[in-house]
Motif scaffolding. Sequence first.
Motif, short mmCIF file in Angstrom:
data_model
loop_
_atom_site.label_atom_id
_atom_site.label_comp_id
_atom_site.label_asym_id
_atom_site.label_seq_id
_atom_site.Cartn_x
_atom_site.Cartn_y
_atom_site.Cartn_z
N HIS A 205 0.85 -1.19 0.00
CA HIS A 205 0.00 0.00 0.00
C HIS A 205 0.88 1.24 0.00
O HIS A 205 1.72 1.43 0.89
CB HIS A 205 -0.91 0.01 1.24
N LEU A 206 0.70 2.06 -1.02
CA LEU A 206 1.43 3.31 -1.13
C LEU A 206 0.45 4.46 -0.90
O LEU A 206 -0.40 4.74 -1.76
CB LEU A 206 2.09 3.44 -2.51
N ALA A 207 0.54 5.08 0.25
CA ALA A 207 -0.39 6.16 0.59
C ALA A 207 0.05 7.47 -0.06
O ALA A 207 1.24 7.70 -0.29
CB ALA A 207 -0.44 6.34 2.12
N HIS A 208 -0.93 8.33 -0.35
CA HIS A 208 -0.62 9.61 -0.97
C HIS A 208 0.17 10.52 -0.03
O HIS A 208 0.73 11.53 -0.45
CB HIS A 208 -1.91 10.31 -1.40
N THR A 209 0.23 10.15 1.25
CA THR A 209 1.01 10.91 2.22
C THR A 209 2.48 10.55 2.21
O THR A 209 3.27 11.09 2.98
CB THR A 209 0.45 10.69 3.63
N GLY A 210 2.88 9.59 1.34
CA GLY A 210 4.29 9.25 1.22
C GLY A 210 4.73 8.08 2.08
O GLY A 210 5.94 7.91 2.30
N TRP A 211 3.80 7.27 2.53
CA TRP A 211 4.13 6.10 3.34
C TRP A 211 3.88 4.82 2.56
O TRP A 211 2.92 4.72 1.80
CB TRP A 211 3.30 6.08 4.63
N ALA A 212 4.75 3.83 2.78
CA ALA A 212 4.60 2.51 2.17
C ALA A 212 4.33 1.49 3.28
O ALA A 212 5.03 1.47 4.30
CB ALA A 212 5.86 2.11 1.41
N THR A 213 3.31 0.66 3.07
CA THR A 213 2.94 -0.36 4.06
C THR A 213 2.89 -1.72 3.36
O THR A 213 2.21 -1.87 2.33
CB THR A 213 1.57 -0.05 4.69
N VAL A 214 3.57 -2.68 3.93
CA VAL A 214 3.60 -4.03 3.36
C VAL A 214 2.29 -4.75 3.69
O VAL A 214 1.89 -4.83 4.84
CB VAL A 214 4.80 -4.83 3.90
N VAL A 215 1.62 -5.26 2.67
CA VAL A 215 0.40 -6.04 2.84
C VAL A 215 0.72 -7.53 2.76
O VAL A 215 0.25 -8.32 3.57
CB VAL A 215 -0.64 -5.65 1.77
N ASP A 216 1.53 -7.91 1.77
CA ASP A 216 1.95 -9.30 1.60
C ASP A 216 3.46 -9.36 1.81
O ASP A 216 4.22 -8.87 0.98
CB ASP A 216 1.57 -9.79 0.20
N PRO A 217 3.94 -9.93 2.91
CA PRO A 217 5.38 -9.93 3.20
C PRO A 217 6.18 -10.95 2.40
O PRO A 217 7.39 -11.05 2.58
CB PRO A 217 5.43 -10.27 4.70
N GLN A 218 5.53 -11.69 1.51
CA GLN A 218 6.22 -12.71 0.73
C GLN A 218 6.53 -12.15 -0.67
O GLN A 218 5.65 -12.05 -1.52
CB GLN A 218 5.35 -13.97 0.61
N GLY A 219 7.79 -11.78 -0.87
CA GLY A 219 8.20 -11.30 -2.18
C GLY A 219 8.27 -12.43 -3.19
O GLY A 219 8.69 -13.54 -2.88
N ARG A 220 7.86 -12.15 -4.42
CA ARG A 220 7.82 -13.18 -5.46
C ARG A 220 9.17 -13.35 -6.16
O ARG A 220 9.33 -14.30 -6.93
CB ARG A 220 6.73 -12.85 -6.47
N ASP A 221 10.07 -12.43 -5.96
CA ASP A 221 11.42 -12.55 -6.52
C ASP A 221 12.36 -11.76 -5.62
O ASP A 221 11.94 -11.12 -4.66
CB ASP A 221 11.48 -12.06 -7.97
N GLU A 222 13.64 -11.80 -5.94
CA GLU A 222 14.63 -11.17 -5.06
C GLU A 222 14.52 -9.65 -5.05
O GLU A 222 14.85 -9.01 -4.05
CB GLU A 222 16.04 -11.60 -5.46
N ILE A 223 14.03 -9.05 -6.13
CA ILE A 223 13.86 -7.60 -6.15
C ILE A 223 12.73 -7.19 -5.21
O ILE A 223 12.86 -6.25 -4.42
CB ILE A 223 13.59 -7.10 -7.57
N GLU A 224 11.61 -7.92 -5.27
CA GLU A 224 10.51 -7.63 -4.36
C GLU A 224 10.93 -7.87 -2.91
O GLU A 224 10.55 -7.11 -2.01
CB GLU A 224 9.29 -8.49 -4.71
N GLN A 225 11.69 -8.91 -2.68
CA GLN A 225 12.18 -9.16 -1.32
C GLN A 225 13.07 -8.03 -0.84
O GLN A 225 13.04 -7.66 0.34
CB GLN A 225 12.93 -10.49 -1.29
N SER A 226 13.84 -7.45 -1.75
CA SER A 226 14.69 -6.31 -1.38
C SER A 226 13.84 -5.11 -1.00
O SER A 226 14.16 -4.39 -0.05
CB SER A 226 15.62 -5.95 -2.54
N VAL A 227 12.75 -4.87 -1.73
CA VAL A 227 11.86 -3.75 -1.40
C VAL A 227 11.21 -3.96 -0.04
O VAL A 227 11.15 -3.05 0.79
CB VAL A 227 10.79 -3.59 -2.50
#
Length: 259
Positions: A74-96
């Motif tokens: 979830h990327l809020a318009h206030t500039g905050w990022a919140t993880v909804v699904d903690p399981q990244g599908r690849d190494e780049i997503e896991q890095s994020v």
Amino acid sequence: MFWVLLLLLAWAFAGTACTRLCLAAVRAAALDADATTADHEHDLTLYEAAFLSGGPARVADVTMVSMARQRRLHLAHTGWATVVDPQGRDEIEQSVIGAIGPEGQSRIAPARARAAGAEAVRRLADRLVRAGLAVPDGSGATVGAAVRQVRAAASAAAVLGTVALLLPVQTGTPRLLVGLWFALPLVLSLSCLAIARFEVHPYSRWASPAGQRLLGALGRRPAGDERSFLTSVAVRGIRAIGEPQLRAAFTHRDQPWRE
């Protein structure tokens, strides 16, 4: 004769910058020749297109946008990022996800910076360099950086020539002749810029000529689906995001706290 010292300085700037531009162009041509096979056989992934277009930061951007569109971030318009699904599908997503932190929430700007510097992105860059699609790391290795140096040299020659003309002339040298001497390094710099514009434009900080051709091929593919949208973000950056709320999440700037 102080103007002679300024002239030597102008020639030093122009000569050094033009030499670097020539060497960078030669390296780019050699890299392009080595990547002929890769140019025809390689099909860019979304992450590769993002890196070649905008570097590590663009990879982080397109990954966040992709996860947000899938409701896994979830990327809020206030500039905050919140993880909804903690399981990244690849190494780049896991890095994020790792860049956002163990609490699952972070400001977008620092998380984006941490994700861009992750080991997974560095491995992506190394693979593209080995394939001949990306230029080696180093600000002085690219044609774009060399062109900026030549532009600076042209500006320096113009400024130094102006200073020399404003100085009192203690000899019988005509000011017109002084101006003509300073025009030579300026003409050299402008000529190199014109040749570079004709021969090696567009200049890219990240993509080699072979990589630029593959990016150009991406732009000719039909649009309309999710893949095309993400490809547009990878190539053009967050300005390609048409959703106001999602774009505001990346462009939000912190305001100072007030009591």
